[in-house]
Scaffold this motif. Structure first.
Motif, PDB file in Angstrom:
ATOM      1  N   VAL A 116       0.992  -1.191  -0.093  1.00 26.01           N
ATOM      2  CA  VAL A 116       0.106  -0.015   0.045  1.00 26.01           C
ATOM      3  C   VAL A 116       0.897   1.123   0.098  1.00 26.01           C
ATOM      4  CG1 VAL A 116      -1.860  -1.248   1.294  1.00 26.01           C
ATOM      5  CG2 VAL A 116      -0.091  -0.056   2.573  1.00 26.01           C
ATOM      6  N   ALA A 117       0.290   2.223  -0.588  1.00 24.90           N
ATOM      7  CA  ALA A 117       1.308   3.721  -0.672  1.00 24.90           C
ATOM      8  C   ALA A 117       1.006   4.432   0.553  1.00 24.90           C
ATOM      9  CB  ALA A 117       0.839   4.232  -2.030  1.00 24.90           C
ATOM     10  N   LEU A 118       2.130   4.439   1.203  1.00 23.07           N
ATOM     11  CA  LEU A 118       2.174   5.300   2.629  1.00 23.07           C
ATOM     12  C   LEU A 118       2.586   6.846   2.282  1.00 23.07           C
ATOM     13  CD1 LEU A 118       4.112   2.868   4.987  1.00 23.07           C
ATOM     14  CD2 LEU A 118       1.660   2.967   4.412  1.00 23.07           C
ATOM     15  N   ASP A 119       1.907   7.536   2.939  1.00 28.97           N
ATOM     16  CA  ASP A 119       2.132   9.038   2.808  1.00 28.97           C
ATOM     17  C   ASP A 119       2.971   9.780   4.020  1.00 28.97           C
ATOM     18  OD1 ASP A 119       0.384   9.624   4.711  1.00 28.97           O
ATOM     19  OD2 ASP A 119      -1.283   9.727   3.542  1.00 28.97           O
ATOM     20  N   SER A 120       3.203  10.905   3.778  1.00 31.56           N
ATOM     21  CA  SER A 120       4.246  11.505   4.682  1.00 31.56           C
ATOM     22  C   SER A 120       3.651  11.668   6.158  1.00 31.56           C
ATOM     23  CB  SER A 120       4.214  13.054   4.191  1.00 31.56           C
ATOM     24  OG  SER A 120       3.224  13.846   4.231  1.00 31.56           O
ATOM     25  N   SER A 121       2.602  11.363   6.464  1.00 31.01           N
ATOM     26  CA  SER A 121       2.051  11.193   7.849  1.00 31.01           C
ATOM     27  C   SER A 121       1.984   9.734   8.357  1.00 31.01           C
ATOM     28  CB  SER A 121       0.477  11.624   7.906  1.00 31.01           C
ATOM     29  OG  SER A 121      -0.409  10.863   6.881  1.00 31.01           O
ATOM     30  N   ASP A 122       2.271   9.007   7.548  1.00 33.88           N
ATOM     31  CA  ASP A 122       2.305   7.415   7.950  1.00 33.88           C
ATOM     32  C   ASP A 122       3.955   7.201   8.235  1.00 33.88           C
ATOM     33  OD1 ASP A 122      -0.476   7.113   6.898  1.00 33.88           O
ATOM     34  OD2 ASP A 122       0.199   6.685   5.155  1.00 33.88           O
ATOM     35  N   ARG A 123       4.035   6.193   9.196  1.00 31.51           N
ATOM     36  CA  ARG A 123       5.271   5.659   9.481  1.00 31.51           C
ATOM     37  C   ARG A 123       5.270   4.362   9.743  1.00 31.51           C
ATOM     38  NH1 ARG A 123       8.579   5.890  15.025  1.00 31.51           N
ATOM     39  NH2 ARG A 123       6.621   5.259  15.915  1.00 31.51           N
ATOM     40  N   PHE A 124       6.145   3.821   9.027  1.00 30.00           N
ATOM     41  CA  PHE A 124       6.453   2.180   9.372  1.00 30.00           C
ATOM     42  C   PHE A 124       8.122   1.999   9.421  1.00 30.00           C
ATOM     43  CE2 PHE A 124       7.373  -2.084   8.464  1.00 30.00           C
ATOM     44  CZ  PHE A 124       6.411  -2.898   9.024  1.00 30.00           C
ATOM     45  N   GLU A 125       8.483   1.563  10.479  1.00 32.18           N
ATOM     46  CA  GLU A 125       9.969   1.510  10.844  1.00 32.18           C
ATOM     47  C   GLU A 125      10.374   0.260  11.341  1.00 32.18           C
ATOM     48  OE1 GLU A 125      10.838   6.299  12.036  1.00 32.18           O
ATOM     49  OE2 GLU A 125      10.970   4.560  13.411  1.00 32.18           O
ATOM     50  N   ILE A 126      11.621  -0.354  10.887  1.00 32.67           N
ATOM     51  CA  ILE A 126      12.157  -1.593  11.721  1.00 32.67           C
ATOM     52  C   ILE A 126      13.427  -1.019  12.474  1.00 32.67           C
ATOM     53  CG2 ILE A 126      13.411  -3.545  11.175  1.00 32.67           C
ATOM     54  CD1 ILE A 126      11.226  -4.556   9.271  1.00 32.67           C
ATOM     55  N   HIS A 127      13.621  -1.302  13.732  1.00 37.27           N
ATOM     56  CA  HIS A 127      14.590  -0.839  14.458  1.00 37.27           C
ATOM     57  C   HIS A 127      15.547  -2.093  14.744  1.00 37.27           C
ATOM     58  CE1 HIS A 127      12.227   2.641  16.673  1.00 37.27           C
ATOM     59  NE2 HIS A 127      12.241   2.695  15.221  1.00 37.27           N
ATOM     60  N   THR A 128      16.725  -1.707  14.554  1.00 34.58           N
ATOM     61  CA  THR A 128      17.649  -2.670  15.067  1.00 34.58           C
ATOM     62  C   THR A 128      18.717  -2.213  15.919  1.00 34.58           C
ATOM     63  OG1 THR A 128      19.342  -2.074  13.153  1.00 34.58           O
ATOM     64  CG2 THR A 128      17.474  -3.670  12.489  1.00 34.58           C
ATOM     65  N   PRO A 129      19.562  -2.972  16.555  1.00 35.01           N
ATOM     66  CA  PRO A 129      20.618  -2.235  17.287  1.00 35.01           C
ATOM     67  C   PRO A 129      21.479  -1.257  16.575  1.00 35.01           C
ATOM     68  CG  PRO A 129      20.487  -4.626  17.895  1.00 35.01           C
ATOM     69  CD  PRO A 129      19.746  -4.309  16.662  1.00 35.01           C
ATOM     70  N   GLY A 130      21.739  -1.372  15.551  1.00 35.15           N
ATOM     71  CA  GLY A 130      22.582  -0.096  14.942  1.00 35.15           C
ATOM     72  C   GLY A 130      22.062   0.711  13.833  1.00 35.15           C
ATOM     73  N   ALA A 131      20.624   0.430  13.566  1.00 34.05           N
ATOM     74  CA  ALA A 131      20.150   1.418  12.361  1.00 34.05           C
ATOM     75  C   ALA A 131      18.688   1.277  12.327  1.00 34.05           C
ATOM     76  CB  ALA A 131      20.772   1.275  11.104  1.00 34.05           C
ATOM     77  N   THR A 132      18.032   2.205  11.717  1.00 35.80           N
ATOM     78  CA  THR A 132      16.456   1.956  11.714  1.00 35.80           C
ATOM     79  C   THR A 132      16.281   2.217  10.020  1.00 35.80           C
ATOM     80  OG1 THR A 132      15.947   3.023  13.813  1.00 35.80           O
ATOM     81  CG2 THR A 132      14.407   3.388  12.264  1.00 35.80           C
ATOM     82  N   ALA A 133      15.347   1.259   9.491  1.00 34.32           N
ATOM     83  CA  ALA A 133      14.838   1.247   8.262  1.00 34.32           C
ATOM     84  C   ALA A 133      13.361   1.948   8.302  1.00 34.32           C
ATOM     85  CB  ALA A 133      14.858  -0.151   7.745  1.00 34.32           C
ATOM     86  N   VAL A 134      13.380   2.854   7.509  1.00 33.66           N
ATOM     87  CA  VAL A 134      12.212   3.740   7.195  1.00 33.66           C
ATOM     88  C   VAL A 134      11.841   3.638   5.789  1.00 33.66           C
ATOM     89  CG1 VAL A 134      11.256   5.932   7.519  1.00 33.66           C
ATOM     90  CG2 VAL A 134      13.078   5.594   8.848  1.00 33.66           C
ATOM     91  N   VAL A 135      10.571   3.227   5.421  1.00 36.63           N
ATOM     92  CA  VAL A 135      10.140   2.932   4.184  1.00 36.63           C
ATOM     93  C   VAL A 135       8.678   3.837   3.943  1.00 36.63           C
ATOM     94  CG1 VAL A 135      11.193   0.770   4.201  1.00 36.63           C
ATOM     95  CG2 VAL A 135       8.864   0.817   4.940  1.00 36.63           C
TER      96      VAL A 135
END
Length: 294
Positions: A116-135
């Motif tokens: 699904v298309a996420l817009d600027s108000s949406d947040r989906f993140e995966i956190h790891t000990p060294g970095a965060t992935a934002v998509v």
């Protein structure tokens, strides 16, 4: 089955009162194969044999054959891979209809798909000990090793990587009255790197970032081999006759894992997150438990 998981979430949204939905947004967790467990409120681990609803704060783990589907709603799903410990840290669906979801991968692998298309108000993140992935919308792998290092691989779309830069701790021997007030320096803008199809990125637990060669670092081998779904009693610490060949976490003698305890998670020797926690558990450094990522 995954379609049924989505229907289960939608049915619950109709049945629960609006206030309950706001305070307890849920996702579904479907055990696919191997040993998939969720931690209960008393700290014990419960083995799953059917799809359940999970709420914010759920802790999920799998063994070396484990695979589970974590579905937030139709179009957003993470496959929880083998030897993985993950935490559903945030599931927030504000009244404005935006999405706010974060998943902490402490060790192991996930394959996340967002259709699904996420817009600027949406947040989906995966956190790891060294970095965060934002998509915003893509399909990508997150792989975290027991030492806290993380790798990111995309199959489709782009993933923005924000390394966790750890500032050194400055020890001050003087009393507060003896320390002269100095203006605080302006914080530098966070480093942001983009991972696109055909490229990959690795982050160590100190926030260092380096590129990887996609052809030699492919995560496809992380997909578990075909394995049966665990018995409901698997993982309770009791070895029954039915579990002899299908539940090593209950029936494997620790003496058979001669390398367990050497600080190296040797999967080729049969070690995994559940059979040899001392070697395969996630990294727990000095920042662990401070309530903040990075």
């Amino acid at each position: 089955m995954r379609r049924c998981s989505f229907l289960l979430i939608m049915l619950l949204a109709v049945v629960l009162p609006a206030r309950a939905r706001q305070n307890n947004p849920l996702a579904s967790l479907e055990p696919v194969q191997g040993l998939v467990q969720i931690q209960s409120s008393d700290g014990t681990w419960e083995t799953l044999t059917e799809t359940i609803l999970v709420a914010e704060g759920a802790r999920i783990r799998t063994n070396s054959d484990g695979l589970a589907y974590l579905t937030f709603f139709d179009g957003i799903e993470s496959e929880i891979g083998p030897s993985t410990l993950a935490v559903v840290s945030t599931i927030n669906l504000p009244e404005d209809g935006s999405v706010d979801i974060t998943l902490d991968v402490l060790v192991g692998s996930t394959l996340t798909n967002i259709d699904v298309a996420l817009d600027s108000s949406d947040r989906f993140e995966i956190h790891t000990p060294g970095a965060t992935a934002v998509v915003r919308g893509t399909r990508w792998w997150t792989v975290v090793t027991p030492d806290g290092g993380a790798s990111f691989f995309t199959e489709r779309g782009e993933v923005q990587i924000l390394p966790h830069i750890r500032r050194p701790v400055v020890e001050v021997d003087s009393t507060p009255e003896e320390v002269e007030a100095e203006p605080m320096p302006m914080a530098a803008a966070p480093l942001q790197l983009m991972v696109t199809p055909g490229t990959s990125m690795a982050a160590d637990r100190s926030g260092g970032i380096s590129p990887l060669r996609q052809d030699t670092e492919t995560p496809l081998s992380l997909r578990p081999r075909a394995a049966p779904l665990a018995l409901r009693t698997c993982g309770d610490g009791i070895c029954t006759w039915r579990e002899r060949n299908v539940c090593p976490v209950d029936c494997l003698d620790a003496a058979e894992l001669t390398s367990c305890g050497n600080g190296i998670c040797e999967t080729d020797q049969g070690e995994d997150l559940m059979l040899c926690e001392s070697d395969c558990a996630p990294w727990a450094g000095e920042e662990c438990g401070n309530g903040s990522w990075g």
